[in-house]
Scaffold this motif. Sequence first.
Motif, PDB file in Angstrom:
ATOM      1  N   ARG A 196      34.335 118.053  39.134  1.00 30.67           N
ATOM      2  CA  ARG A 196      34.388 116.626  38.792  1.00 30.67           C
ATOM      3  C   ARG A 196      33.262 115.815  39.426  1.00 30.67           C
ATOM      4  O   ARG A 196      33.078 114.645  39.101  1.00 30.67           O
ATOM      5  CB  ARG A 196      35.730 116.022  39.220  1.00 30.67           C
ATOM      6  N   VAL A 197      32.554 116.424  40.328  1.00 26.89           N
ATOM      7  CA  VAL A 197      31.479 115.703  41.011  1.00 26.89           C
ATOM      8  C   VAL A 197      30.450 115.195  39.997  1.00 26.89           C
ATOM      9  O   VAL A 197      29.895 114.106  40.136  1.00 26.89           O
ATOM     10  CB  VAL A 197      30.821 116.608  42.077  1.00 26.89           C
ATOM     11  N   LYS A 198      30.260 115.987  38.952  1.00 25.06           N
ATOM     12  CA  LYS A 198      29.324 115.594  37.899  1.00 25.06           C
ATOM     13  C   LYS A 198      29.695 114.218  37.322  1.00 25.06           C
ATOM     14  O   LYS A 198      28.824 113.420  36.986  1.00 25.06           O
ATOM     15  CB  LYS A 198      29.349 116.654  36.796  1.00 25.06           C
ATOM     16  N   SER A 199      30.996 113.963  37.212  1.00 30.66           N
ATOM     17  CA  SER A 199      31.425 112.692  36.618  1.00 30.66           C
ATOM     18  C   SER A 199      31.129 111.514  37.555  1.00 30.66           C
ATOM     19  O   SER A 199      30.922 110.391  37.108  1.00 30.66           O
ATOM     20  CB  SER A 199      32.912 112.736  36.260  1.00 30.66           C
ATOM     21  N   VAL A 200      31.118 111.780  38.842  1.00 29.85           N
ATOM     22  CA  VAL A 200      30.726 110.738  39.796  1.00 29.85           C
ATOM     23  C   VAL A 200      29.274 110.342  39.545  1.00 29.85           C
ATOM     24  O   VAL A 200      28.919 109.158  39.530  1.00 29.85           O
ATOM     25  CB  VAL A 200      30.894 111.229  41.253  1.00 29.85           C
ATOM     26  N   VAL A 201      28.436 111.364  39.335  1.00 32.01           N
ATOM     27  CA  VAL A 201      27.032 111.093  39.052  1.00 32.01           C
ATOM     28  C   VAL A 201      26.919 110.258  37.769  1.00 32.01           C
ATOM     29  O   VAL A 201      26.144 109.300  37.704  1.00 32.01           O
ATOM     30  CB  VAL A 201      26.240 112.412  38.936  1.00 32.01           C
ATOM     31  N   GLY A 202      27.738 110.602  36.779  1.00 30.65           N
ATOM     32  CA  GLY A 202      27.758 109.822  35.539  1.00 30.65           C
ATOM     33  C   GLY A 202      28.114 108.365  35.800  1.00 30.65           C
ATOM     34  O   GLY A 202      27.477 107.448  35.275  1.00 30.65           O
ATOM     35  N   THR A 203      29.132 108.160  36.640  1.00 29.45           N
ATOM     36  CA  THR A 203      29.547 106.799  36.967  1.00 29.45           C
ATOM     37  C   THR A 203      28.423 106.043  37.672  1.00 29.45           C
ATOM     38  O   THR A 203      28.138 104.883  37.355  1.00 29.45           O
ATOM     39  CB  THR A 203      30.796 106.826  37.872  1.00 29.45           C
ATOM     40  N   LEU A 204      27.779 106.701  38.616  1.00 28.53           N
ATOM     41  CA  LEU A 204      26.680 106.053  39.336  1.00 28.53           C
ATOM     42  C   LEU A 204      25.544 105.710  38.375  1.00 28.53           C
ATOM     43  O   LEU A 204      24.943 104.635  38.469  1.00 28.53           O
ATOM     44  CB  LEU A 204      26.173 106.963  40.462  1.00 28.53           C
ATOM     45  N   GLN A 205      25.272 106.617  37.442  1.00 28.46           N
ATOM     46  CA  GLN A 205      24.230 106.353  36.451  1.00 28.46           C
ATOM     47  C   GLN A 205      24.573 105.129  35.622  1.00 28.46           C
ATOM     48  O   GLN A 205      23.746 104.242  35.433  1.00 28.46           O
ATOM     49  CB  GLN A 205      24.050 107.564  35.526  1.00 28.46           C
ATOM     50  N   SER A 206      25.819 105.069  35.164  1.00 32.89           N
ATOM     51  CA  SER A 206      26.205 103.963  34.290  1.00 32.89           C
ATOM     52  C   SER A 206      26.213 102.646  35.057  1.00 32.89           C
ATOM     53  O   SER A 206      26.075 101.579  34.485  1.00 32.89           O
ATOM     54  CB  SER A 206      27.570 104.240  33.658  1.00 32.89           C
ATOM     55  N   ARG A 207      26.380 102.729  36.383  1.00 26.34           N
ATOM     56  CA  ARG A 207      26.306 101.518  37.210  1.00 26.34           C
ATOM     57  C   ARG A 207      24.885 101.136  37.555  1.00 26.34           C
ATOM     58  O   ARG A 207      24.653 100.095  38.171  1.00 26.34           O
ATOM     59  CB  ARG A 207      27.079 101.732  38.528  1.00 26.34           C
ATOM     60  N   GLY A 208      23.949 102.037  37.213  1.00 26.43           N
ATOM     61  CA  GLY A 208      22.553 101.768  37.542  1.00 26.43           C
ATOM     62  C   GLY A 208      22.232 102.006  39.009  1.00 26.43           C
ATOM     63  O   GLY A 208      21.280 101.466  39.542  1.00 26.43           O
ATOM     64  N   ASP A 209      23.063 102.827  39.656  1.00 25.28           N
ATOM     65  CA  ASP A 209      22.872 103.114  41.079  1.00 25.28           C
ATOM     66  C   ASP A 209      21.860 104.235  41.273  1.00 25.28           C
ATOM     67  O   ASP A 209      22.132 105.242  41.929  1.00 25.28           O
ATOM     68  CB  ASP A 209      24.215 103.529  41.702  1.00 25.28           C
ATOM     69  N   ASP A 210      20.658 104.057  40.721  1.00 21.88           N
ATOM     70  CA  ASP A 210      19.679 105.150  40.721  1.00 21.88           C
ATOM     71  C   ASP A 210      19.182 105.500  42.112  1.00 21.88           C
ATOM     72  O   ASP A 210      18.714 106.610  42.356  1.00 21.88           O
ATOM     73  CB  ASP A 210      18.478 104.779  39.840  1.00 21.88           C
ATOM     74  N   ARG A 211      19.311 104.539  43.014  1.00 19.00           N
ATOM     75  CA  ARG A 211      18.886 104.739  44.393  1.00 19.00           C
ATOM     76  C   ARG A 211      19.388 106.055  44.985  1.00 19.00           C
ATOM     77  O   ARG A 211      18.673 106.717  45.732  1.00 19.00           O
ATOM     78  CB  ARG A 211      19.436 103.562  45.214  1.00 19.00           C
ATOM     79  N   VAL A 212      20.626 106.405  44.664  1.00 20.72           N
ATOM     80  CA  VAL A 212      21.219 107.583  45.304  1.00 20.72           C
ATOM     81  C   VAL A 212      21.315 108.786  44.373  1.00 20.72           C
ATOM     82  O   VAL A 212      21.996 109.758  44.688  1.00 20.72           O
ATOM     83  CB  VAL A 212      22.625 107.270  45.874  1.00 20.72           C
ATOM     84  N   LEU A 213      20.643 108.725  43.201  1.00 24.10           N
ATOM     85  CA  LEU A 213      20.752 109.838  42.246  1.00 24.10           C
ATOM     86  C   LEU A 213      19.538 110.754  42.305  1.00 24.10           C
ATOM     87  O   LEU A 213      18.537 110.422  42.889  1.00 24.10           O
ATOM     88  CB  LEU A 213      20.950 109.299  40.834  1.00 24.10           C
TER      89      LEU A 213
END
Lengths: 370, 370
Positions: A353-370
């Motif tokens: 499920r960690v992949k979905s966290v990355v998806g959430t961060l992407q959709s939030r525009g939290d690119d800083r930590v991706l």
Amino acid sequence: MAEPIEDFYAVIPAGGVGSRLWPLSRAEAPKFLHDLTGSGVSLLRNTWDRLLPLTGPNRIAVVTGKAHEHRVEDELPDIPEGNVFIESSPRESAAAIGLAAAILQRREPDVIIGSFAADHHISRQRAFEFAVRQSVALARAGYISTIGIAPSEPSVGFGYIQKGDEIDVEGAPMAAIVEQFVEKPDLDTARKYYADRNFLWNAGMFISRADVLLAELAANEPELHAGLLEIAEAWDTDRRAEVTDRIWPGLKKIAIDYAVAEPAAEKGRLAVVPGHFDWDDVGDFASLAKLISGGRPDRMSILGRNEMVLADESTGLVVSQTNRVIAVVGVQGLIVVDTEDALLVTTSEHAQRVKSVVGTLQSRGDDRVL
Amino acid sequence: MAEPIEDFYAVIPAGGVGSRLWPLSRAEAPKFLHDLTGSGVSLLRNTWDRLLPLTGPNRIAVVTGKAHEHRVEDELPDIPEGNVFIESSPRESAAAIGLAAAILQRREPDVIIGSFAADHHISRQRAFEFAVRQSVALARAGYISTIGIAPSEPSVGFGYIQKGDEIDVEGAPMAAIVEQFVEKPDLDTARKYYADRNFLWNAGMFISRADVLLAELAANEPELHAGLLEIAEAWDTDRRAEVTDRIWPGLKKIAIDYAVAEPAAEKGRLAVVPGHFDWDDVGDFASLAKLISGGRPDRMSILGRNEMVLADESTGLVVSQTNRVIAVVGVQGLIVVDTEDALLVTTSEHAQRVKSVVGTLQSRGDDRVL
């Protein structure tokens, strides 16, 4: 020690972010640049070191993205200048490996190439080399060869290769024809495969003459093949950038398994050599935890700065990438990944499920930590 | 709104590191300086705000360590200069409260003082004020009064006060004599106490005339009493430092419960007023998790930077003190405390063990994070 193989070239596709390993694996520092095994060096460097006895330092090529060029060169200081092939954008494995095949085949028409992922873990070096040497013998006889991993458990996480009839090729005593590829099975089926012993894990390693691989690609994906040849023709000239910029972005995105391996298997041209070594694609934190603990879930494993971790009545995996103190008290089977700007806490059961966290961060525009 | 109480002075002992709340609570920033309730201000400031309607800003004194003097003044900008009493070293509650009593009694012979911990959580302000006003009435009648919290559950985490006969004092309709103090009970006993309704939690709040408290201290701990009087006599003179430095380090370390409250109870001089408000000593992370979640363990509670926490199929408590992203994936009832230089992961069941981590860090000389 055995000599390197004269007509052999190793190709390491080094792409793929590995988002199930976030926050360890990032766009800027993907999985292959990390030491995930506690060996002290990156998975990419491990791969290089593993191939070196088979190739020598001048016959390993890496296919990677523009963003990683310098990191790759830092990791592999001995790689010849012309052996880092830069993809201007990610186009999946058929384009990446096909490009390397086309370039190397122009440079050396009879070359045999083998492709090996940059971010897998392998132990038992001699067994690995033995499997590669057998595959090279098969490639010389005109086969496309793959190394199928002898399963160490009934895994549902990998695709399988079913062995068929033996192949009688000098120097490849364990070779067989590939009967078929099988998608990831359910547990009951995986148990049958495990008992059967004719089913091997598909580890995505392919060895063949470059011209044989390109001919198979031409038969199945003619446009992709034509595009790659045109780029390869210009590669070692001053027209490289111009031709690549024009053609590469339009190339079909397809995995080498579908563009080459499976069609070759249907024609009876795909060989398999069983690999009797430990192999892991380190695909997620469950896999990593298992690897680091040596399969012993009853202990606390630490990857990174051991001395910073205080574990009290706890089991699991702590990945420590900072100089912070990490105290885990009375937790079982937990995975804690601590990096400078992001912290992950999960379990082996939820590692996918960690992949979905990355998806959430992407959709939030939290690119800083991706 | 009711007026402040003319002859009343509140004393807030602000000591105690709260090592079961590490890494949130530190030697340099103990529990009382933290916002542990999400109110936006520290527990110390909450305590001040709660007492203000009873005292006004000029009649609250804080007893604290040298290291915290400036932080206390920052938190309480309205506190009069002479009302921060600095302990040169920690000497437990009898010395801390006794010092305040002795100083204030010299300044104002008939003063009534009430001592209230700097780091407890209380809600329902009117019920709190009602309990204090009753206690002040009892103090005027010569009693030492304590506020016992009406239990909201059969807790094994607190000591209990058993109510005895009613006391007939004007302005204290709910007052009773303290029959006895009881140590933390086992669960069966706690259930009996809870059903009985005559057992109240000992919250360590004491209200009495300063001279009555000092007389009780003199009877039980004459040396401590004499030392405190000598310091108090010098306190508002230029001899404060000299006398304090000489006497304070030799004073007996003893809790006010043993030095004053229990002996007074044995003599029938201790009154109790039931406090029908929510009270919590926020003693460890289990207690904090319960407080923040509003007693609902099936949710994910966040203390600190809410927007930095990504919770996916998880419950528990995340305390976020950094600007790092925190992802929790598929974990139940976990406590994650993320600070700049230390991370704690534990569960409510193991919250008491956190203290031992601090012990381990101390023995390792890891003072940086303590």
